[in-house]
Design a protein around this motif. Structure first.
Motif, PDB file in Angstrom:
ATOM      1  N   GLN A   3      -3.339   2.419   3.786  1.00 52.32           N
ATOM      2  CA  GLN A   3      -2.310   1.771   2.964  1.00 52.32           C
ATOM      3  C   GLN A   3      -1.737   2.709   1.896  1.00 52.32           C
ATOM      4  O   GLN A   3      -0.531   2.706   1.657  1.00 52.32           O
ATOM      5  CB  GLN A   3      -2.899   0.538   2.280  1.00 52.32           C
ATOM      6  N   LEU A   4      -2.600   3.487   1.266  1.00 43.33           N
ATOM      7  CA  LEU A   4      -2.141   4.416   0.227  1.00 43.33           C
ATOM      8  C   LEU A   4      -1.218   5.469   0.818  1.00 43.33           C
ATOM      9  O   LEU A   4      -0.142   5.743   0.272  1.00 43.33           O
ATOM     10  CB  LEU A   4      -3.335   5.079  -0.467  1.00 43.33           C
ATOM     11  N   LEU A   7       2.140   3.907   1.615  1.00 42.50           N
ATOM     12  CA  LEU A   7       2.921   3.692   0.399  1.00 42.50           C
ATOM     13  C   LEU A   7       3.542   5.001  -0.078  1.00 42.50           C
ATOM     14  O   LEU A   7       4.732   5.052  -0.409  1.00 42.50           O
ATOM     15  CB  LEU A   7       2.044   3.090  -0.709  1.00 42.50           C
ATOM     16  N   ALA A  46      -6.286   1.865  -0.727  1.00 35.95           N
ATOM     17  CA  ALA A  46      -5.065   1.225  -1.229  1.00 35.95           C
ATOM     18  C   ALA A  46      -4.784   1.660  -2.657  1.00 35.95           C
ATOM     19  O   ALA A  46      -5.708   1.951  -3.429  1.00 35.95           O
ATOM     20  CB  ALA A  46      -5.204  -0.292  -1.163  1.00 35.95           C
ATOM     21  N   TYR A  47      -3.502   1.699  -3.003  1.00 31.09           N
ATOM     22  CA  TYR A  47      -3.107   2.050  -4.361  1.00 31.09           C
ATOM     23  C   TYR A  47      -3.436   0.914  -5.311  1.00 31.09           C
ATOM     24  O   TYR A  47      -3.255  -0.259  -4.999  1.00 31.09           O
ATOM     25  CB  TYR A  47      -1.600   2.339  -4.427  1.00 31.09           C
ATOM     26  N   SER A  48      -3.885   1.267  -6.502  1.00 26.71           N
ATOM     27  CA  SER A  48      -4.071   0.296  -7.582  1.00 26.71           C
ATOM     28  C   SER A  48      -3.880   1.035  -8.902  1.00 26.71           C
ATOM     29  O   SER A  48      -3.985   2.266  -8.965  1.00 26.71           O
ATOM     30  CB  SER A  48      -5.467  -0.323  -7.535  1.00 26.71           C
ATOM     31  N   LEU A  85       5.072   4.993  -7.567  1.00 22.66           N
ATOM     32  CA  LEU A  85       4.278   4.302  -6.540  1.00 22.66           C
ATOM     33  C   LEU A  85       4.022   2.857  -6.955  1.00 22.66           C
ATOM     34  O   LEU A  85       4.197   1.933  -6.160  1.00 22.66           O
ATOM     35  CB  LEU A  85       2.926   4.996  -6.334  1.00 22.66           C
ATOM     36  N   ARG A  86       3.585   2.687  -8.201  1.00 22.50           N
ATOM     37  CA  ARG A  86       3.291   1.343  -8.722  1.00 22.50           C
ATOM     38  C   ARG A  86       4.528   0.453  -8.636  1.00 22.50           C
ATOM     39  O   ARG A  86       4.471  -0.670  -8.154  1.00 22.50           O
ATOM     40  CB  ARG A  86       2.820   1.433 -10.167  1.00 22.50           C
ATOM     41  N   GLN A  89       5.538  -0.405  -5.049  1.00 25.50           N
ATOM     42  CA  GLN A  89       4.606  -1.375  -4.481  1.00 25.50           C
ATOM     43  C   GLN A  89       4.959  -2.791  -4.940  1.00 25.50           C
ATOM     44  O   GLN A  89       4.881  -3.739  -4.161  1.00 25.50           O
ATOM     45  CB  GLN A  89       3.176  -1.024  -4.902  1.00 25.50           C
ATOM     46  N   LYS A  90       5.393  -2.920  -6.182  1.00 24.62           N
ATOM     47  CA  LYS A  90       5.695  -4.248  -6.744  1.00 24.62           C
ATOM     48  C   LYS A  90       7.103  -4.735  -6.442  1.00 24.62           C
ATOM     49  O   LYS A  90       7.327  -5.930  -6.268  1.00 24.62           O
ATOM     50  CB  LYS A  90       5.478  -4.235  -8.258  1.00 24.62           C
TER      51      LYS A  90
END
Length: 162
Positions: A3-4, A7, A46-48, A85-86, A89-90
């Motif tokens: 997933q990362l 993205l 995954a990105y967080s 990226l953040r 993603q949103k």
């Protein structure tokens, strides 16, 4: 591809669609490669926000919310790449508004204005790329401000130590 990585690739594709230069895309790619490598070592797929914060903290000893001017330009760029990226993603786009305020505008010290403007004019008349001129403008102004802050009033007085 996890997933990362997906993205990161989506953001790189968006940068390309929006006309970012190859150099700009390469810088983003390097950040994302380093982040993916870090995440892989931690077994994260995954990105967080937590991943980004841990990466920035371990790699650069700072945090994602650092105000402009607290880090080097390189670290600030890395943080910006992660913020893209953040945001992507949103929201599905890469354009976000920094809550940390505006970057401080550089001003060429009066004593060096003539030599600086002459230098920039030479670059422009010799058809240097706009990005090259922009980078030269910023870096040279920063250097001249450093000289002025250190009471160097004449370029002939610049030494190796300075």
């Amino acid at each position: 591809m996890n997933q990362l990585e997906e993205l990161c690739q989506l953001v790189l594709d968006q940068l390309s669609k929006e006309g970012y230069t190859n150099w700009g895309i390469t810088r983003h790619r390097r950040t994302y490669h380093a982040l993916c490598k870090y995440a892989d070592l931690k077994s994260i797929i995954a990105y967080s926000d937590e991943l980004a914060q841990a990466f920035i903290n371990e790699k650069y000893q700072t945090d994602m919310d650092a105000k402009r001017g607290q880090n080097t330009q390189f670290i600030t760029q890395r943080i910006t790449h992660l913020l893209k990226l953040r945001h992507f993603q949103k929201t599905g786009n890469i354009h976000y508004c920094s809550k940390n305020g505006q970057k401080l505008k550089q001003k060429c010290p009066d004593r060096f204005k003539y030599i600086w403007s002459t230098y920039i004019e030479i670059l422009e008349t010799n058809d240097y790329a706009d990005t090259t001129i922009m980078r030269a403008r910023f870096q040279s102004m920063k250097f001249l401000q450093y000289l002025s802050d250190n009471e160097v009033n004449d370029l002939n007085n610049v030494s190796y130590e300075i």
